[in-house]
Design an enzyme around this catalytic site. Structure first.
Site, PDB file in Angstrom:
ATOM      1  CD  GLU A 280      -2.947   0.773   2.416  1.00  0.00           C
ATOM      2  OE1 GLU A 280      -4.018   0.185   2.213  1.00  0.00           O
ATOM      3  OE2 GLU A 280      -2.582   1.172   3.551  1.00  0.00           O
TER       4      GLU A 280
ATOM      5  N   GLY B 195       3.277  32.455 -21.477  1.00  0.00           N
ATOM      6  CA  GLY B 195       2.729  31.604 -20.426  1.00  0.00           C
ATOM      7  C   GLY B 195       3.194  31.949 -19.029  1.00  0.00           C
TER       8      GLY B 195
ATOM      9  CB  THR C 117      -0.844  34.122 -16.443  1.00  0.00           C
ATOM     10  OG1 THR C 117      -0.629  35.528 -16.603  1.00  0.00           O
ATOM     11  CG2 THR C 117      -2.023  33.896 -15.518  1.00  0.00           C
TER      12      THR C 117
END
Length: 1096
Positions: free
Chosen positions: A85, A221, A223
């Site tokens: 897990e 790009g 932002t």
């Protein structure tokens, strides 16, 4: 192409724990507290843990959770289920799952190093899963990795359990309540940029406040990048605020409104009223100075905005971070922001990927679109904005519709794209707008020096300032290198040209500048010029320039304000009858006359360049005194020119050039007596037999190379102390005059000396730092006049770059006066006859590069300079084994970043990895190793100029790292094997590898020469990593499968290859027989034990 990932969340929290330890205690209380807070939490029941491995349902629950809390208790590691897990959780962590470890009554170091109960548990697993080394290794790696995450440690007596649980729930609640901002539909090429910005932010340092800037042209790009960074790190802060579109919002609503938004977001208070911007500043300082905040100010365009929201770093609490995005680099400087990130265009692969996703909403596309997609990528030039807009506009369109749209965009760029790019232009001052439009229309790709010189006639001495502003506003870049070329994105250029065309769309003659070929031809043919025209720049295409242009020779009469006339490609039927007296720059390639118009008043003319013209002589009609302001006169490549004009009256000339004038036989004496001349170039005048004497006190550069008939160097009549560069390559001159010593300011000298006799004392001229001589018949050091016999009395040289190629140098070169070159940094002694590199070369403390290639008599290297990093001894076939062993010394390469190329095929025993193929691999995590040494053994050499380099391709997780466009396949085979050994850090294109911050996941690195050289000739390749820091972060086997990648397999392959090469057929026979008997014995033993795999 990798598909952009989109995670969908079913659960807020996934709990991983050992049931028998904490289900009915700590974990149970934690589960209830999370549920009480309204957090949808997954906690499995006993039935799910009854099997040996986690179920698909449990794996799905992990993948669809936002946060995983791992309760590491005393017996956690005793459960193979828990360990599986844990491994699954860490795998999902790389996809955005937030992992929070809780060390419940266990020491984190025991988890990290598997001590105490964790050691006992793994020992039992080792017995139980004896044949599954891969699984065991994966568990150990997972435990080591989880202990490095930021989490919580509970010890008895330290705190009440409910308080401890409360802190965890508060953090989880804060993360869940912080909904991620939308970044992009297709975040292609974003991850590497995010990681670089994160490194710049230094998020782990909580005792300081950092402000950083992200700057670049519109549409790149900025932002998008800041949104992605915000989502990644916002959970590490008490409060956060992303203030988007500051420029636009402050213009609409004012700074006070945005201050209110900022305070409301960070403080969580709705009713905040501010009387003024100053009150807002005061409140930000008072209320936030103890808070650890993340503030992003997006698209800032003036300093008042910064002063209103983040005047100083002490406005915010320790650990705070402020990110500012802007197009204006100067804005960041004025606010004293030193940490900055420069946005770059997307590479072609990422551009294509982004385009496909936007246009087709899937990863793969019909092959028929391949060519048209490449056309769009080329047009967009790496600008994400353009790619997204064009891709979205062409969704569902046919190939033919794509092709038509692209042609349309080339003629009339998309308005949506232009409006965003135009923001930076609108922020310029009036004169800066003019300069920008001049460059966009006429001078993109020109050298900075040329642009400053040409446009300086329009803007006086302000060009440096204007260019600086355009750079700061991200509208242009000035490339680095010899020519400092002005670069401009293609779409920025389109934007500028569209603005210019709007001035007079239908009547080009009324525009300030003419640059479209069809417009210029129209104006010149039909005499449509006006007073408005100040600049004409004609540069026709190859097909257009072959046509002879019929034009109105009086076309310039109406252009009363024409200041710059540049015609670089264009075949005109006849010369002009008139030039306006306003003309300051005349550059006309193929000028169709042998003189300027007789009625031209050249009083304002500063530059006259008439390259590639067909006249045999050129005259200044009327009085040449009228040209008193002329500073540049250029007749390059006028192949019919036989004599240069009288320049006696051109007293302000600074640059004269008649390069490549093949018919030139006479240079007027006046060229030797010009008081302001700085550059004189007569390179390639192959019929020129004599050159007038020179008395040029201001001359800085003289070029006479490739004048194949010039047998005598000009007399120097007086001191010429300003001369810096003298190029005399491939001249048949037989001697240098005594007056040569008047050039005592020389810094760079290139000499031929196949026939010339000169004193080697030239190499000790007082300012000379770069000296090159070729094809010398011999060399003899001479002492200064008052020197004695000992070497110490010899005049030392300041030369830093010394080259003597094919100069018949023997060992006397070293013994006679080598120590004069003690300051040299680069020493090139290719194709000479010496046998030894003497021990005294160890005293060359500055020597950084040494090339003795093709010195076939060289036998011994007796010393090695302490700072030498670049060493080439290609084809030095006589080198002794002891000298070759010295070149493979481990300490030598450990002490410096080396690049060595020498004969031999010995593989150093100290290397980590050996392969008989063209590639080697290794794994790393956290950070790319600081020192990676690569080795190639193959029979390859460099080119005749000595500048060929072999550069491997480097792949990380299957993705090739960027390589410069100029790298080509090395094809020069030589007779003997050579070793090419170098540190990856010596290669500039891979320097970013050593700076890139990476996740804790293992990364696979492949260093390969496939596509660089013919792989069939590769004898061996290798890798060695000098360990710095945590050696556990480097592996030569696959950490996920435990299968060795290269070391064992490739070693055996290499040994077999060696056996084949030297022809030990008998040895191979016995090895084969031994292997056959061994396998037969193994098979017999296996069958006797039965088929139980556990026993085997």
């Amino acid at each position: 192409m990798a598909t952009p990932s989109f995670r969908r969340f079913t659960y807020d929290v996934f709990l991983s724990f050992r049931g028998e330890d904490t289900r009915y205690g700590f974990t149970g209380y934690l589960y209830k507290a999370l549920c009480d807070r309204g957090l949808h939490t997954f906690m499995d029941d006993d039935k799910l843990q009854s099997g040996e491995e986690i179920t698909p349902a449990l794996q799905k629950a992990i993948e669809e959770s936002r946060i995983a809390i791992i309760v590491l208790s005393h017996n956690y590691a005793s459960s193979s289920f828990c360990l599986d897990e844990l491994a699954t959780i860490l795998h999902c962590q790389s996809k955005g799952l937030l992992v929070i470890p809780v060390f419940y009554k266990v020491d984190p170091s025991n988890v990290r190093h598997q001590k105490d109960s964790y050691e006992e548990a793994l020992a039992k697993h080792q017995k139980r899963f004896k044949g599954q080394k891969e699984k065991l290794h994966k568990w150990k790696m997972a435990l080591h990795q989880v202990a490095d995450f930021s989490g919580y440690h509970f010890k008895d007596g330290d705190a009440y359990q409910y308080e401890f649980i409360g802190r965890i729930v508060e953090r989880v609640s804060r993360v869940i309540n912080h909904a991620p901002l939308h970044v992009a539909d297709y975040p292609v090429g974003l991850l590497s940029q995010v990681l670089k910005v994160k490194k710049l932010l230094d998020v782990g340092s909580d005792d300081v406040v950092h402000m950083i800037g992200i700057h670049g042209m519109g549409g790149l790009g900025k932002t998008t990048l800041s949104l992605a960074v915000y989502n990644l790190i916002a959970d590490d802060f008490d409060s956060s605020c992303f203030l988007q579109n500051v420029r636009e919002e402050s213009n609409k609503h004012g700074l006070k409104h945005l201050q209110t938004v900022l305070l409301s977001e960070i403080l969580g208070e709705k009713d905040i009223n501010l009387a003024s911007v100053h009150r807002g500043i005061s409140m930000i300082q008072q209320r936030l100075r103890r808070k650890k905040v993340l503030l992003i100010l997006d698209d800032v365009d003036n300093r008042k905005q910064l002063q209103a929201f983040a005047g100083r770093s002490d406005w915010f609490g320790p650990g705070s971070r402020v990110i500012i995005t802007t197009r204006d680099k100067q804005l960041l400087k004025s606010h004293e922001i030193e940490r900055t990130y420069v946005m770059k265009e997307l590479n072609k692969n990422d551009s294509l990927q982004l385009l496909v996703w936007n246009a087709f909403k899937r990863e793969k596309v019909d092959p028929s679109y391949e060519d048209v997609l490449k056309s769009v990528v080329t047009y967009a030039s790496g600008l994400p904005l353009a790619i997204e807009v064009i891709g979205s506009n062409l969704v569902g369109k046919s190939v033919e519709e794509w092709e038509s749209a692209i042609e349309h965009y080339k003629r009339i760029p998309n308005g949506q794209i232009l409006e965003i790019l135009k923001v930076s232009f609108d922020a310029l001052g009036k004169e800066e707008k003019y300069v920008f439009l001049d460059i966009a229309c006429c001078f993109k790709g020109s050298s900075l020096k040329e642009v400053e010189r040409i446009l300086g006639v329009l803007y006086d001495n302000n060009m440096k300032h204007h260019i600086g502003v355009l750079v700061e506003k991200s509208l242009i870049k000035v490339g680095r290198g010899w020519f400092d070329v002005i670069e401009m994105h293609d779409l920025i250029e389109d934007m500028g040209r569209q603005i210019d065309l709007q001035k007079s769309p239908t009547e080009p003659g009324k525009r300030r500048r003419l640059w479209l070929g069809k417009d210029i031809i129209h104006v010149l043919k039909d005499n449509k010029g006006t007073r408005e025209t100040e600049i004409i720049c004609l540069d026709l295409s190859i097909s257009e320039k072959e046509e002879t242009l019929e034009w109105n020779t009086n076309a310039f009469i109406r252009m009363k304000n024409l200041k710059i006339l540049i015609i670089r490609n264009g075949k005109f039927s006849k010369g002009p009858n008139y030039f306006p007296e306003s003309l300051r720059v005349l550059e006309w390639h193929g000028y169709p006359s042998n003189c300027l118009p007789s009625n031209f008043d050249p009083n304002k003319l500063v530059t006259c360049k008439l390259l590639h013209s067909h006249f045999t002589s050129f005259g200044f009609l009327g009085s040449s005194k009228k040209f008193e302001n002329l500073t540049v006169l250029n007749f390059d490549w006028c192949i019919f020119l036989t004599q240069t004009p009288d320049m006696s009256d051109l007293g302000n000339l600074e640059e004269v050039s008649f390069k490549g004038c093949e018919s030139l036989v006479e240079v007027h004496d006046s060229v030797g007596f010009m008081n302001k001349l700085k550059i004189l170039n007569a390179e390639g005048c192959i019929k020129l037999m004599s050159f007038p004497p020179l008395n040029l006190p201001t001359l800085e550069r003289l070029e006479l190379s490739f004048c194949f008939s010039l047998e005598k160097f000009p007399e120097i009549l007086g001191k010429m102390g300003n001369i810096r560069v003298l190029q005399l390559q491939d001249l048949p001159i037989k001697e240098l005059p005594l007056s040569f010593q008047n050039l005592d300011g020389l810094e760079e000298l290139s000499l031929p000396c196949e026939n010339v006799h000169f004193s080697s004392s030239i190499a000790t001229m007082p300012k000379l730092f770069r000296f090159s001589v070729t094809n010398c018949r011999g060399w003899q050091w001479v002492k200064s006049e008052d020197a004695e016999d000992n070497l110490g009395s010899m005049v030392p040289s300041k030369v830093e770059w010394f080259a003597a190629w094919s100069c018949n140098l023997d060992d006397d070169f070293f013994s006679g006066g080598l120590m004069r070159l003690a300051h040299v940094r680069c020493l090139f002694l290719r194709d000479n006859n010496f046998k030894h590199l003497p021990e005294c070369i160890k005293e060359f403390h500055n020597l950084w590069a040494l090339d003795v290639s093709h010195c076939k008599h060289l036998e011994e290297i007796r010393g090695f300079p302490p700072k030498l990093e670049h060493f080439k001894a290609i084809n030095c076939i006589s080198l002794t084994s002891s000298s070759l062993s010295m070149l493979l010394n481990k300490e030598l390469h450990e002490a410096r970043k080396t690049e060595f190329w020498f004969p031999g095929a010995s593989f150093p025993e100290w290397f980590d990895l050996k392969s008989s193929g063209p590639s080697c691999s290794f794994w790393f995590r956290n950070k790319f190793p600081a020192r990676v040494l690569s080795l190639l053994i193959a029979p390859v050499g460099d080119d005749e100029d000595g500048f060929s380099l072999i550069r491997p391709m480097v792949f990380i997780n299957g993705k090739v790292q960027p390589r410069p466009f100029y790298f080509k396949k090395i094809e020069r085979m030589i007779e003997f094997d050579h070793s090419y050994l170098f540190d990856l850090q010596t290669i500039p294109m891979y320097s970013n590898l050593f700076e890139l911050p990476l996740e804790k996941e293992w990364k696979h690195v492949k260093v390969t020469y496939e596509g660089v050289i013919e792989t069939s000739i590769v004898r061996a390749t290798g890798i060695h990593i000098f360990k710095e820091g945590n050696s556990e972060d480097i592996r030569f086997d696959d950490p996920y499968t435990n299968n060795k990648l290269d070391k064992d397999l490739n070693s055996s392959q290499s040994e077999n290859h060696l056996l084949r090469t030297i022809g030990f057929f008998t040895c191979k026979f016995f090895i084969g027989l031994f292997l056959f008997l061994f396998l037969l014995l193994f098979f017999t033993l296996f069958t006797s034990l039965g088929t139980n795999p556990t026993r085997v």
